[in-house]
Design an enzyme around this catalytic site. Sequence first.
Site, PDB file in Angstrom:
ATOM      1  N   CYS A   9      -1.578   8.087 -15.965  1.00 32.32           N
ATOM      2  CA  CYS A   9      -1.714   7.102 -14.887  1.00 32.32           C
ATOM      3  C   CYS A   9      -0.647   6.018 -14.974  1.00 32.32           C
ATOM      4  O   CYS A   9       0.061   5.737 -14.016  1.00 32.32           O
ATOM      5  CB  CYS A   9      -3.109   6.473 -14.944  1.00 32.32           C
ATOM      6  SG  CYS A   9      -3.285   5.099 -13.793  1.00 32.32           S
ATOM      7  N   CYS A  46      -0.427   7.199 -11.307  1.00 28.98           N
ATOM      8  CA  CYS A  46      -0.823   6.201 -10.294  1.00 28.98           C
ATOM      9  C   CYS A  46       0.118   5.005 -10.191  1.00 28.98           C
ATOM     10  O   CYS A  46       0.467   4.583  -9.079  1.00 28.98           O
ATOM     11  CB  CYS A  46      -2.215   5.648 -10.592  1.00 28.98           C
ATOM     12  SG  CYS A  46      -3.322   6.749 -11.436  1.00 28.98           S
ATOM     13  N   LYS A  80       3.787   5.924  -9.025  1.00 26.21           N
ATOM     14  CA  LYS A  80       3.601   6.538  -7.702  1.00 26.21           C
ATOM     15  C   LYS A  80       3.338   5.458  -6.639  1.00 26.21           C
ATOM     16  O   LYS A  80       3.959   5.429  -5.587  1.00 26.21           O
ATOM     17  CB  LYS A  80       2.435   7.539  -7.779  1.00 26.21           C
ATOM     18  CG  LYS A  80       1.998   8.206  -6.488  1.00 26.21           C
ATOM     19  CD  LYS A  80       0.869   7.481  -5.770  1.00 26.21           C
ATOM     20  CE  LYS A  80      -0.389   7.269  -6.517  1.00 26.21           C
ATOM     21  NZ  LYS A  80      -1.236   8.404  -6.721  1.00 26.21           N
ATOM     22  N   TYR A  97      -2.264  16.622  -3.894  1.00 24.18           N
ATOM     23  CA  TYR A  97      -1.996  15.225  -3.520  1.00 24.18           C
ATOM     24  C   TYR A  97      -0.715  14.731  -4.176  1.00 24.18           C
ATOM     25  O   TYR A  97       0.014  13.929  -3.595  1.00 24.18           O
ATOM     26  CB  TYR A  97      -3.202  14.317  -3.828  1.00 24.18           C
ATOM     27  CG  TYR A  97      -3.498  14.090  -5.286  1.00 24.18           C
ATOM     28  CD1 TYR A  97      -2.897  13.054  -5.986  1.00 24.18           C
ATOM     29  CD2 TYR A  97      -4.398  14.896  -5.976  1.00 24.18           C
ATOM     30  CE1 TYR A  97      -3.166  12.833  -7.322  1.00 24.18           C
ATOM     31  CE2 TYR A  97      -4.678  14.688  -7.306  1.00 24.18           C
ATOM     32  CZ  TYR A  97      -4.060  13.652  -7.979  1.00 24.18           C
ATOM     33  OH  TYR A  97      -4.317  13.444  -9.315  1.00 24.18           O
ATOM     34  N   GLU A 134       2.151  13.125  -1.902  1.00 23.25           N
ATOM     35  CA  GLU A 134       2.515  11.737  -2.192  1.00 23.25           C
ATOM     36  C   GLU A 134       4.000  11.624  -2.547  1.00 23.25           C
ATOM     37  O   GLU A 134       4.709  10.771  -2.011  1.00 23.25           O
ATOM     38  CB  GLU A 134       1.657  11.196  -3.347  1.00 23.25           C
ATOM     39  CG  GLU A 134       0.219  10.938  -2.946  1.00 23.25           C
ATOM     40  CD  GLU A 134      -0.657  10.495  -4.108  1.00 23.25           C
ATOM     41  OE1 GLU A 134      -1.693   9.878  -3.847  1.00 23.25           O
ATOM     42  OE2 GLU A 134      -0.314  10.771  -5.276  1.00 23.25           O
ATOM     43  N   HIS A 163     -12.231  -9.033  12.854  1.00 23.38           N
ATOM     44  CA  HIS A 163     -11.279  -8.702  13.922  1.00 23.38           C
ATOM     45  C   HIS A 163     -10.023  -9.565  13.801  1.00 23.38           C
ATOM     46  O   HIS A 163     -10.126 -10.756  13.536  1.00 23.38           O
ATOM     47  CB  HIS A 163     -11.951  -8.948  15.278  1.00 23.38           C
ATOM     48  CG  HIS A 163     -11.140  -8.453  16.436  1.00 23.38           C
ATOM     49  ND1 HIS A 163     -10.914  -7.116  16.667  1.00 23.38           N
ATOM     50  CD2 HIS A 163     -10.490  -9.133  17.405  1.00 23.38           C
ATOM     51  CE1 HIS A 163     -10.170  -6.989  17.753  1.00 23.38           C
ATOM     52  NE2 HIS A 163      -9.899  -8.194  18.216  1.00 23.38           N
ATOM     53  N   GLU A 205     -12.700  -2.517  10.709  1.00 20.43           N
ATOM     54  CA  GLU A 205     -13.823  -2.836  11.615  1.00 20.43           C
ATOM     55  C   GLU A 205     -14.245  -1.625  12.458  1.00 20.43           C
ATOM     56  O   GLU A 205     -15.343  -1.601  12.996  1.00 20.43           O
ATOM     57  CB  GLU A 205     -13.463  -4.011  12.528  1.00 20.43           C
ATOM     58  CG  GLU A 205     -12.391  -3.691  13.548  1.00 20.43           C
ATOM     59  CD  GLU A 205     -12.110  -4.846  14.515  1.00 20.43           C
ATOM     60  OE1 GLU A 205     -13.073  -5.439  15.043  1.00 20.43           O
ATOM     61  OE2 GLU A 205     -10.924  -5.141  14.733  1.00 20.43           O
TER      62      GLU A 205
END
Length: 599
Positions: free
Chosen positions: A161, A166, A169, A302, A306, A574, A579
């Site tokens: 990681c 992670c 990346k 992935y 990615e 908003h 939302e």
Amino acid sequence: MPPIDNDTGKNELKSRIQQLIDSNQVMVFSKSYCPFCIKVKDLFKELQVDCNVVELDLIEDGTNYQEMLLEMTGQKTVPNVFINKTHVGGCDNTMQAHKDGSLQQLLSSNEAYDYDLIVIGGGSGGLACSKEAAALGKKAMVLDYVVPTPKGTTWGLGGTCVNVGCIPKKLMHQTAVLGTAMQDARKFGWEFDETVKHNWETMKTAVNNYIGSLNWGYRVALRDKNVNYVNAYAEFIEPHKIKAINKRGKETFYTAAKFVLATGERPRYLGIPGDKEYCITSDDLFSLPHCPGKTLVIGASYVALECGGFLAGLGLDVTIMVRSILLRGFDQDMANRAGEHMEEHGVKFLRKYVPVKVEELEAGTPGKLKVTAKSTESDEIIEGEYNTVLIAVGRDACTDKVGLDKAGVKVNPKNGKISVNDEEQTNVPHIYAIGDILEGKWELTPVAIQAGRLLARRLYGGSTLKCDYVNVPTTVFTPLEYGSCGLSEDRATELYGQDNLEVFHSLFWPLEFTVPGRDNNKCYAKIICNKLDNDRVIGFHYLGPNAGEVTQGFGVAMKCGVTKEQLDATIGIHPTCAEIFTTLDVTKSSGGDITQSGC
């Protein structure tokens, strides 16, 4: 099961029983209904001593166990108690030993081990587990060793990681996001005339400098917590003993009462001519000293999407070669939408092809490679030239060279994964496993950290809390990010049947995209509700900007059992993308229009 009458069967059973005795500080052969057994088990509970119990009435060949124990110890009755490999005997003997202090003496002989806990693997899970154990007063050690890639790439403490996963990346993904932001900026009135170009070397150095600071931080944290860190490759030679080989080849031996396997995974190669000689994997990409140039990414994981996504975002010519489907295991509707967005933004996809050979045409930084590929649907052969070929076809568990056979740990021979119970315990009671090497569990950093920490608390802190592998939120950092929690639509349909589900969905257009005039109604939100359970949300899916930030909050809601009614009753913020989940009103089954025309 009939009595064992052949020598092979008897020898196997004897060695199985002997292994249980050797592997556990306290080993009790018991029967679940026996009052004397219950008395002994309660004693160890009072003494706060972990004891491994085999209930002979609950296992298929319990009678054979009892016969073999008679042969081995001269005692046929239960309980049959062993402490640190010493035969104590039955209930009366155990109680007497407790009374005269010899039981305590036998228990304390456990200190003959060098460590209470040895963790093999210095990734996120291993570090979390070892630090927690040390904080609870235990003598803990971490062994971590990075075997260099075929290209010679290696890295420091912290696991995949931090070093090649992670962290780099996300930083390189952010680099690409900034490139898009600069294009958008002109539409918002920012004026800059000079040509904007990206410098790979500057980015690579900055990212690697940050990773270096993390490596150092981990070493300091282990020292501060009194965890002994050894940069060496660990290999079991006995159930309680390992051999550690450092980079100079020096061997040292260590013993421990308990072990945690946290060795993680490494990228899989293709097994074709030229793959290890000329191709790179994600283990090499993030510290590649030169810009990769025209790149072929092989795979649809992935990692493939990615890496292909951010390389294209840096302005590189990127092709992704896909054997079958995108993002296997993820919601296929979402995976295809993420792929379509990449295609619309310049990433080329070569679908239904597999590589058969990689050859070097020119050496260099980068050089030039020729890739030969074959169609999965016909005999068609194609060739292409690229500067860099990145393999991202999945990962293999690092369990084959750590001597697990010497410790008796069972491993799935097909994928190297280890099965554990809900306490992360392997088939060998004093050996546990966490993280990416587990069979059928999430391969995610925060999951390994949570599992490691909770395991240490259960082993040494009296806790009973187990790691929850259900409704784990996650995000794929494709150019248009994809966040999810819970079940994919495909899996939910499989489990509950289409008639028992209601899927609410909507396209949307983030306000930030309106002025630059891009990606109108390309973002997408979807929730899957279980009609049989009050329209509880069992699947959450979001394709849009900041997917991780959006999904994290809804992950908490799903942990609390959120329903569609509760989402409808929540007031949205908003104007935001998130939302949309408070106003979803079109069901998939209705076939209603889901395009949005404004705020």
